[in-house]
Design an enzyme around this catalytic site. Sequence first.
Site, PDB file in Angstrom:
ATOM      1  N   SER A 192       3.238   6.566   8.518  1.00  0.00           N
ATOM      2  CA  SER A 192       2.433   6.050   7.411  1.00  0.00           C
ATOM      3  C   SER A 192       1.384   7.059   6.970  1.00  0.00           C
ATOM      4  CB  SER A 192       1.768   4.734   7.799  1.00  0.00           C
ATOM      5  OG  SER A 192       0.794   4.928   8.804  1.00  0.00           O
ATOM      6  N   PRO A 226      -0.830   1.542  14.076  1.00  0.00           N
ATOM      7  CA  PRO A 226      -1.390   2.343  15.177  1.00  0.00           C
ATOM      8  C   PRO A 226      -2.376   3.422  14.754  1.00  0.00           C
ATOM      9  CG  PRO A 226       0.783   3.151  14.637  1.00  0.00           C
ATOM     10  CD  PRO A 226       0.562   1.951  13.754  1.00  0.00           C
ATOM     11  N   GLY A 227      -2.622   3.544  13.431  1.00  0.00           N
ATOM     12  CA  GLY A 227      -3.698   4.426  13.011  1.00  0.00           C
ATOM     13  C   GLY A 227      -3.322   5.574  12.110  1.00  0.00           C
ATOM     14  N   ASP A 264      -9.059 -10.066  12.441  1.00  0.00           N
ATOM     15  CA  ASP A 264      -8.161 -10.334  11.314  1.00  0.00           C
ATOM     16  C   ASP A 264      -8.706  -9.617  10.083  1.00  0.00           C
ATOM     17  OD1 ASP A 264      -6.818 -11.372   9.091  1.00  0.00           O
ATOM     18  OD2 ASP A 264      -6.626 -13.357   9.974  1.00  0.00           O
ATOM     19  N   ASP A 280      -3.035  -1.264   4.451  1.00  0.00           N
ATOM     20  CA  ASP A 280      -1.572  -1.201   4.434  1.00  0.00           C
ATOM     21  C   ASP A 280      -1.018  -2.353   5.268  1.00  0.00           C
ATOM     22  OD1 ASP A 280       0.993  -0.304   3.910  1.00  0.00           O
ATOM     23  OD2 ASP A 280       0.998   1.166   5.527  1.00  0.00           O
ATOM     24  N   LYS A 309       3.200  -4.928  -0.943  1.00  0.00           N
ATOM     25  CA  LYS A 309       4.604  -5.118  -0.590  1.00  0.00           C
ATOM     26  C   LYS A 309       5.242  -6.018  -1.652  1.00  0.00           C
ATOM     27  CE  LYS A 309       3.163  -3.119   3.177  1.00  0.00           C
ATOM     28  NZ  LYS A 309       3.350  -1.684   3.428  1.00  0.00           N
TER      29      LYS A 309
END
Length: 360
Positions: A192, A226-227, A264, A280, A309
């Site tokens: 990403s 994951p970053g 959240d 994202d 999306k």
Amino acid sequence: MTERDPIPTRHATRWLLQCRPGFGADLAAELAAWSSDAGVAGWPRVENDQGRVDFHSADGRPLPTPPALTFARQAWPVVADCPQLPERDRVGALLEALAPHLPEALAGVWLEHPDTNDGKALGRFCRKFRPHLERALRERGVALERAGAPRLHLWFADSRQVVAGLAPAGSGRPWPMGIPRLRLPRAAPSRSALKLEEAVGWLLTPVEREAALRPGMSAVDLGAAPGGWTWVLRQAGLHVTAVDNGPLAESLRADRAVRHLREDGFRYRPPHRVDWLVCDMVEQPHRVARLVRHWLVSGWCGRALFNLKLPMRRRWQCVAECRALVTGGSGELGWRSAQLYHDREEITVLAWRPAAGSRG
């Protein structure tokens, strides 16, 4: 078109636009919306499996240059159509068709083809064909690699069927087929990272990047794990609050300029204003659009860079609805969007408050 006209956009009655394969109908719907709003008489022809849309003048009058469209990777005015080049002298036949339109110099010669599995074989053909074409152009007195000159585009549907166009200097995405050649650094936590790198390189101008991505600035990354996006922001020197219930890569956990909050993303509220919101998250696009608008109008961030999306159908309508949700439908907030090469069933959007200083 007059002989050797270096500005073909003044006379173009047809444009060729490239997009991600399978999204031709969405690009055509976007073109239809633009032409209706702008009073342009034109109609699209879709080659959906090739990722190509041809936009034709409906009345024979020259078409205006389309704006930067969300689903278009590349767009240029057509000057010649060669539906069946001869097997033995393709270069000669192509140059004969181009002769009335060739300027004295070109910024580049881009040989393009469908971004598909079948297109890979065409890519190999184009790499072999290119030096022969460039040599023939030079022999005809056309200078190549001239800064500020038009760019020659050649779209190969197959090895003998070619559509040619000339794009003005500085127009369109600065890569053949609109595809940037980016490599994933080994240190990046996920692929990403390429998506955000491409977004920053295309949706922001060089001046904006220099002003808006300075060391010491602050960002919140919603749905960070994951970053990959957090990592890109850190390479620019920003301090990042990464919000996600999932784990971050070990390298980011050890970074003192990264604060990881297991929360959240829709419920998180920043304790103070930040320069950037990035997001994202895999979530309904309208819900993300409402969240981003809330951040911007509340003054929690100056700019937002986020993904939407898209559904399987009526994707352009979804984009238009989300734009209205974010901007308020009146230009209250800025919006710039694109389906990037590293996007799949999604688009990437830059939104901002006018005070943040992005171009419109």
